[in-house]
Design a protein around this motif. Sequence first.
Motif, PDB file in Angstrom:
ATOM      1  N   HIS A 132       0.703  -1.053  -0.029  1.00 57.38           N
ATOM      2  CA  HIS A 132       0.171  -0.166   0.377  1.00 57.38           C
ATOM      3  C   HIS A 132       1.183   0.832  -0.056  1.00 57.38           C
ATOM      4  CE1 HIS A 132      -2.818   3.031   0.913  1.00 57.38           C
ATOM      5  NE2 HIS A 132      -2.552   2.695   2.219  1.00 57.38           N
ATOM      6  N   ARG A 133       0.184   1.910  -0.775  1.00 60.33           N
ATOM      7  CA  ARG A 133       1.457   3.218  -0.885  1.00 60.33           C
ATOM      8  C   ARG A 133       0.146   4.545  -0.237  1.00 60.33           C
ATOM      9  NH1 ARG A 133       4.900   3.097  -6.650  1.00 60.33           N
ATOM     10  NH2 ARG A 133       6.325   1.996  -5.791  1.00 60.33           N
ATOM     11  N   ASP A 134       1.057   5.691   0.119  1.00 55.70           N
ATOM     12  CA  ASP A 134      -0.024   6.500   0.583  1.00 55.70           C
ATOM     13  C   ASP A 134       0.602   7.454  -0.727  1.00 55.70           C
ATOM     14  OD1 ASP A 134      -1.129   6.555   2.691  1.00 55.70           O
ATOM     15  OD2 ASP A 134       1.469   6.077   4.188  1.00 55.70           O
ATOM     16  N   LEU A 135      -0.025   8.814  -1.263  1.00 58.29           N
ATOM     17  CA  LEU A 135      -0.464   8.947  -2.133  1.00 58.29           C
ATOM     18  C   LEU A 135      -1.354  10.775  -2.129  1.00 58.29           C
ATOM     19  CD1 LEU A 135      -0.003   9.775  -5.739  1.00 58.29           C
ATOM     20  CD2 LEU A 135      -1.139   8.725  -6.338  1.00 58.29           C
ATOM     21  N   HIS A 136      -0.221  11.607  -2.592  1.00 59.76           N
ATOM     22  CA  HIS A 136      -0.797  13.226  -2.338  1.00 59.76           C
ATOM     23  C   HIS A 136      -0.383  13.063  -4.179  1.00 59.76           C
ATOM     24  CE1 HIS A 136      -1.648  13.609   1.385  1.00 59.76           C
ATOM     25  NE2 HIS A 136      -0.850  12.929   2.336  1.00 59.76           N
ATOM     26  N   SER A 137      -1.482  13.607  -4.927  1.00 57.80           N
ATOM     27  CA  SER A 137      -1.573  13.971  -5.883  1.00 57.80           C
ATOM     28  C   SER A 137      -2.094  15.213  -6.834  1.00 57.80           C
ATOM     29  CB  SER A 137      -1.738  12.863  -7.155  1.00 57.80           C
ATOM     30  OG  SER A 137      -2.120  13.180  -8.809  1.00 57.80           O
ATOM     31  N   PHE A 138      -1.746  15.794  -7.561  1.00 60.27           N
ATOM     32  CA  PHE A 138      -2.424  17.248  -8.105  1.00 60.27           C
ATOM     33  C   PHE A 138      -2.738  17.145  -9.373  1.00 60.27           C
ATOM     34  CE2 PHE A 138       0.090  18.254  -5.138  1.00 60.27           C
ATOM     35  CZ  PHE A 138      -0.834  18.211  -3.868  1.00 60.27           C
ATOM     36  N   PRO A 139      -3.439  16.398 -10.283  1.00 61.30           N
ATOM     37  CA  PRO A 139      -3.286  16.537 -11.233  1.00 61.30           C
ATOM     38  C   PRO A 139      -4.161  17.528 -12.243  1.00 61.30           C
ATOM     39  CG  PRO A 139      -5.534  14.809 -10.454  1.00 61.30           C
ATOM     40  CD  PRO A 139      -4.541  15.460  -9.559  1.00 61.30           C
ATOM     41  N   THR A 140      -3.738  17.880 -13.723  1.00 56.12           N
ATOM     42  CA  THR A 140      -4.161  18.975 -14.989  1.00 56.12           C
ATOM     43  C   THR A 140      -5.044  18.046 -15.724  1.00 56.12           C
ATOM     44  OG1 THR A 140      -2.449  20.192 -13.678  1.00 56.12           O
ATOM     45  CG2 THR A 140      -4.454  20.777 -15.313  1.00 56.12           C
ATOM     46  N   ARG A 141      -5.859  18.457 -16.336  1.00 55.06           N
ATOM     47  CA  ARG A 141      -5.800  17.899 -17.702  1.00 55.06           C
ATOM     48  C   ARG A 141      -6.656  18.958 -18.769  1.00 55.06           C
ATOM     49  NH1 ARG A 141      -6.120  11.932 -17.944  1.00 55.06           N
ATOM     50  NH2 ARG A 141      -5.035  10.905 -15.313  1.00 55.06           N
ATOM     51  N   ARG A 142      -6.135  18.738 -20.109  1.00 56.10           N
ATOM     52  CA  ARG A 142      -6.579  19.466 -21.041  1.00 56.10           C
ATOM     53  C   ARG A 142      -7.327  18.699 -21.962  1.00 56.10           C
ATOM     54  NH1 ARG A 142      -8.835  24.877 -21.698  1.00 56.10           N
ATOM     55  NH2 ARG A 142      -8.461  25.548 -24.111  1.00 56.10           N
ATOM     56  N   SER A 143      -8.690  18.862 -22.440  1.00 59.63           N
ATOM     57  CA  SER A 143      -8.663  18.241 -23.671  1.00 59.63           C
ATOM     58  C   SER A 143      -9.441  19.003 -24.973  1.00 59.63           C
ATOM     59  CB  SER A 143     -10.096  17.180 -22.567  1.00 59.63           C
ATOM     60  OG  SER A 143     -11.133  17.803 -22.673  1.00 59.63           O
ATOM     61  N   SER A 144      -9.936  18.261 -26.232  1.00 65.05           N
ATOM     62  CA  SER A 144      -9.887  18.845 -26.919  1.00 65.05           C
ATOM     63  C   SER A 144     -10.644  18.123 -28.283  1.00 65.05           C
ATOM     64  CB  SER A 144      -8.944  19.037 -28.072  1.00 65.05           C
ATOM     65  OG  SER A 144      -9.376  19.858 -29.813  1.00 65.05           O
ATOM     66  N   ASP A 145     -12.460  18.613 -28.454  1.00 59.49           N
ATOM     67  CA  ASP A 145     -13.024  17.886 -29.132  1.00 59.49           C
ATOM     68  C   ASP A 145     -12.479  17.893 -30.529  1.00 59.49           C
ATOM     69  OD1 ASP A 145     -15.013  16.502 -29.990  1.00 59.49           O
ATOM     70  OD2 ASP A 145     -16.735  17.632 -29.562  1.00 59.49           O
ATOM     71  N   LEU A 146     -13.150  16.420 -31.148  1.00 59.00           N
ATOM     72  CA  LEU A 146     -12.447  15.792 -32.208  1.00 59.00           C
ATOM     73  C   LEU A 146     -13.021  15.442 -33.477  1.00 59.00           C
ATOM     74  CD1 LEU A 146      -8.720  13.912 -31.870  1.00 59.00           C
ATOM     75  CD2 LEU A 146      -9.147  16.705 -32.103  1.00 59.00           C
ATOM     76  N   GLY A 147     -14.799  15.807 -32.661  1.00 51.67           N
ATOM     77  CA  GLY A 147     -15.715  15.400 -33.324  1.00 51.67           C
ATOM     78  C   GLY A 147     -16.510  14.148 -33.463  1.00 51.67           C
ATOM     79  N   ASN A 148     -17.072  13.639 -33.562  1.00 49.85           N
ATOM     80  CA  ASN A 148     -18.130  12.060 -33.336  1.00 49.85           C
ATOM     81  C   ASN A 148     -17.513  11.979 -32.306  1.00 49.85           C
ATOM     82  OD1 ASN A 148     -18.850  11.898 -35.945  1.00 49.85           O
ATOM     83  ND2 ASN A 148     -17.248  11.033 -36.659  1.00 49.85           N
ATOM     84  N   GLY A 149     -18.003  12.825 -30.820  1.00 54.71           N
ATOM     85  CA  GLY A 149     -17.760  12.726 -29.547  1.00 54.71           C
ATOM     86  C   GLY A 149     -15.526  11.720 -29.215  1.00 54.71           C
ATOM     87  N   LEU A 150     -15.086  11.895 -30.099  1.00 57.56           N
ATOM     88  CA  LEU A 150     -13.336  11.577 -30.039  1.00 57.56           C
ATOM     89  C   LEU A 150     -13.236  12.770 -29.675  1.00 57.56           C
ATOM     90  CD1 LEU A 150     -11.089   9.496 -30.466  1.00 57.56           C
ATOM     91  CD2 LEU A 150     -10.851  10.645 -32.666  1.00 57.56           C
ATOM     92  N   SER A 151     -12.056  13.287 -28.399  1.00 58.87           N
ATOM     93  CA  SER A 151     -11.802  13.817 -27.464  1.00 58.87           C
ATOM     94  C   SER A 151     -10.104  13.610 -27.764  1.00 58.87           C
ATOM     95  CB  SER A 151     -11.707  13.977 -26.140  1.00 58.87           C
ATOM     96  OG  SER A 151     -12.144  13.446 -25.406  1.00 58.87           O
ATOM     97  N   ALA A 152      -8.475  14.135 -27.757  1.00 60.99           N
ATOM     98  CA  ALA A 152      -7.633  14.288 -27.541  1.00 60.99           C
ATOM     99  C   ALA A 152      -7.367  15.231 -25.923  1.00 60.99           C
ATOM    100  CB  ALA A 152      -6.825  15.235 -28.917  1.00 60.99           C
TER     101      ALA A 152
END
Length: 86
Positions: A1-21
């Motif tokens: 078991h590991r202790d974890l403190h995390s600070f995630p950041t994500r940015r997305s862009s719609d490519l059409g037909n529901g697909l996103s990057a």
Amino acid sequence: HRDLHSFPTRRSSDLGNGLSAIAFVDVGFINRERKKLFDELPMAGIGFGFRIPAPMIGTIGLDYGWGYRDGEFIDQVLHLVIGQKF
């Protein structure tokens, strides 16, 4: 078991037909012992991925990222993501 403190950041862009990057940066502390959690430099992860909606599952995605700690890239990994919306 590991202790974890995390600070995630994500940015997305719609490519059409529901697909996103997406592009992401995650920074956090990880250690097997809680008392030593902040004794080391944080670990960072950077990468990119794709998401597509799937009926009854939610989302299917594929992420590729690199781990970074102490001034160097230490690992790379490919993740399959099922049902997660971040």
